[in-house]
Design an enzyme around this catalytic site. Structure first.
Site, PDB file in Angstrom:
ATOM      1  N   ILE A 138       0.866  -1.170   0.000  1.00  9.93           N
ATOM      2  CA  ILE A 138       0.000   0.000   0.000  1.00  9.93           C
ATOM      3  C   ILE A 138       0.907   1.225   0.000  1.00  9.93           C
ATOM      4  CG2 ILE A 138      -1.964  -1.135   1.103  1.00  9.93           C
ATOM      5  CD1 ILE A 138      -1.119   0.001   3.768  1.00  9.93           C
ATOM      6  N   ASP A 139       0.368   2.374  -0.381  1.00 12.49           N
ATOM      7  CA  ASP A 139       1.172   3.580  -0.514  1.00 12.49           C
ATOM      8  C   ASP A 139       1.788   4.009   0.810  1.00 12.49           C
ATOM      9  OD1 ASP A 139       0.371   3.665  -3.174  1.00 12.49           O
ATOM     10  OD2 ASP A 139      -1.324   4.993  -2.749  1.00 12.49           O
ATOM     11  N   MET A 140       2.855   4.784   0.731  1.00 19.23           N
ATOM     12  CA  MET A 140       3.558   5.264   1.919  1.00 19.23           C
ATOM     13  C   MET A 140       2.616   5.982   2.886  1.00 19.23           C
ATOM     14  SD  MET A 140       6.881   7.796   2.174  1.00 19.23           S
ATOM     15  CE  MET A 140       6.056   9.250   1.499  1.00 19.23           C
ATOM     16  N   THR A 142      -0.686   5.740   2.979  1.00 16.28           N
ATOM     17  CA  THR A 142      -1.894   4.970   3.279  1.00 16.28           C
ATOM     18  C   THR A 142      -1.569   4.075   4.466  1.00 16.28           C
ATOM     19  OG1 THR A 142      -2.679   4.968   0.988  1.00 16.28           O
ATOM     20  CG2 THR A 142      -3.524   3.240   2.415  1.00 16.28           C
ATOM     21  N   ARG A 239      -7.659   5.989  -5.137  1.00 15.67           N
ATOM     22  CA  ARG A 239      -7.374   7.422  -5.287  1.00 15.67           C
ATOM     23  C   ARG A 239      -7.737   7.921  -6.679  1.00 15.67           C
ATOM     24  NH1 ARG A 239      -1.249   7.630  -3.614  1.00 15.67           N
ATOM     25  NH2 ARG A 239      -1.560   9.878  -3.923  1.00 15.67           N
TER      26      ARG A 239
END
Length: 302
Positions: A138-140, A142, A239
């Site tokens: 998952i994104d940094m 998130t 997103r």
């Protein structure tokens, strides 16, 4: 050294060589490709070319990409919020600001560094030294559930479930505006942004199938608290999808607005529920990652 060979089609006629290659190899940035062209790594019809070269149909392009030298990844004693752990898998509630695996600019402080300290050598090796145990990410900015695997058998099992879209992934998020429908499905292909290679976008021409289900949890005056369930797992999927319907995620400066009346670091997006079939027992299990404090506080403020 890896060698890529391409035959230019009529659709790419008269494109600059660097732009053409960035479309053909979406894992490389255009600036890196331009650097490689200057270093003589790209040839057309057997001759080195300059960045200003415009391709013609049936051009034969060869791109010689030097192999990356992978740095040693060290163990780091970083606290982990462990939701579940056994001999096969470990599920962690990742905090905001932590990168999942090492990459350029982030070779320490990552989830992998922490897992290597906690698990020692008990991590699957399928994804190499840079991403031991990592099956998805998952994104940094998130937060929430990430599963890592301790052996190759478990890794292959979880990876197969991801490929088949049988893993449950439900996210909680706050988006801009008031959603008119209480629930909905966003079915729009996602691919690289046509001009900004660091971003993703709804891309009807070159995008991959992407489906997000959403439902409203609570309405506020100018925002909506929602749950999103992934049917597919494209990069930045929630997103991009929410932004595409005019309701970007609050705090998402990449796909939304920079004008946010709250002190946030990144998007208000949390991977809350992760469900999967256990690799050894064959039983379905579901884990719920509590919302981070900043998220809960923001909901109270709203």
């Amino acid at each position: 050294m890896d060698e890529f060979r391409f035959e230019i089609t009529e659709e790419m006629e008269d494109e600059r060589i660097d732009k053409c290659l960035s479309m053909l190899i979406d894992s490389l940035s255009r600036s890196y490709i331009q650097k490689m062209i200057k270093e003589g790594s790209v040839s057309v019809n057997g001759q080195p070319v300059k960045g200003s070269y415009r391709v013609s149909a049936e051009d034969s392009v060869i791109f010689c990409l030097p192999k990356a030298v992978e740095p040693d990844i060290v163990q780091e004693q970083i606290p982990l919020d462990i939701l579940y752990e056994d001999d096969d898998v470990i599920v962690v509630n990742k905090p905001k600001g932590m990168v999942v695996h090492p990459a350029a600019g982030h070779y320490s402080g990552t989830l992998v560094n922490a897992l290597m300290y906690h698990c020692g050598s008990s991590l699957s090796g399928i994804n190499g030294v840079m991403r031991p145990g990592i099956v998805h990410r998952i994104d940094m900015d998130t937060t929430g559930s990430v599963i890592a695997c301790k052996n190759d058998l478990a890794h292959n099992c979880i990876a197969a479930q991801l490929k088949e879209h049988s893993i449950t992934r439900r996210y909680h998020a706050i988006c801009h505006g008031i959603l008119k429908e209480e629930s909905g499905i966003i079915d729009k292909p996602i691919g690289r942004h046509p001009t900004d290679r660091k971003k993703m976008a709804v891309n009807e021409r070159n995008g991959k199938h992407a489906v997000t289900h959403y439902r409203v949890l609570k309405h506020f005056s100018n925002y909506t608290y929602i749950e999103c369930e992934l049917e597919t797992g494209r990069t930045h999927q929630i997103r991009v999808h929410m932004s595409s319907i005019g309701h970007p995620i609050l705090g998402d400066e990449t796909y939304g607005s920079r004008n946010v009346p709250f002190r946030l670091q990144g998007q208000t997006l949390h991977a809350k529920v992760l469900g999967f079939t256990h690799p050894s027992t064959g039983e379905y299990m579901e884990l719920d990652a509590p919302l981070p404090a900043y998220f809960s506080h923001l909901l109270e403020v709203l």
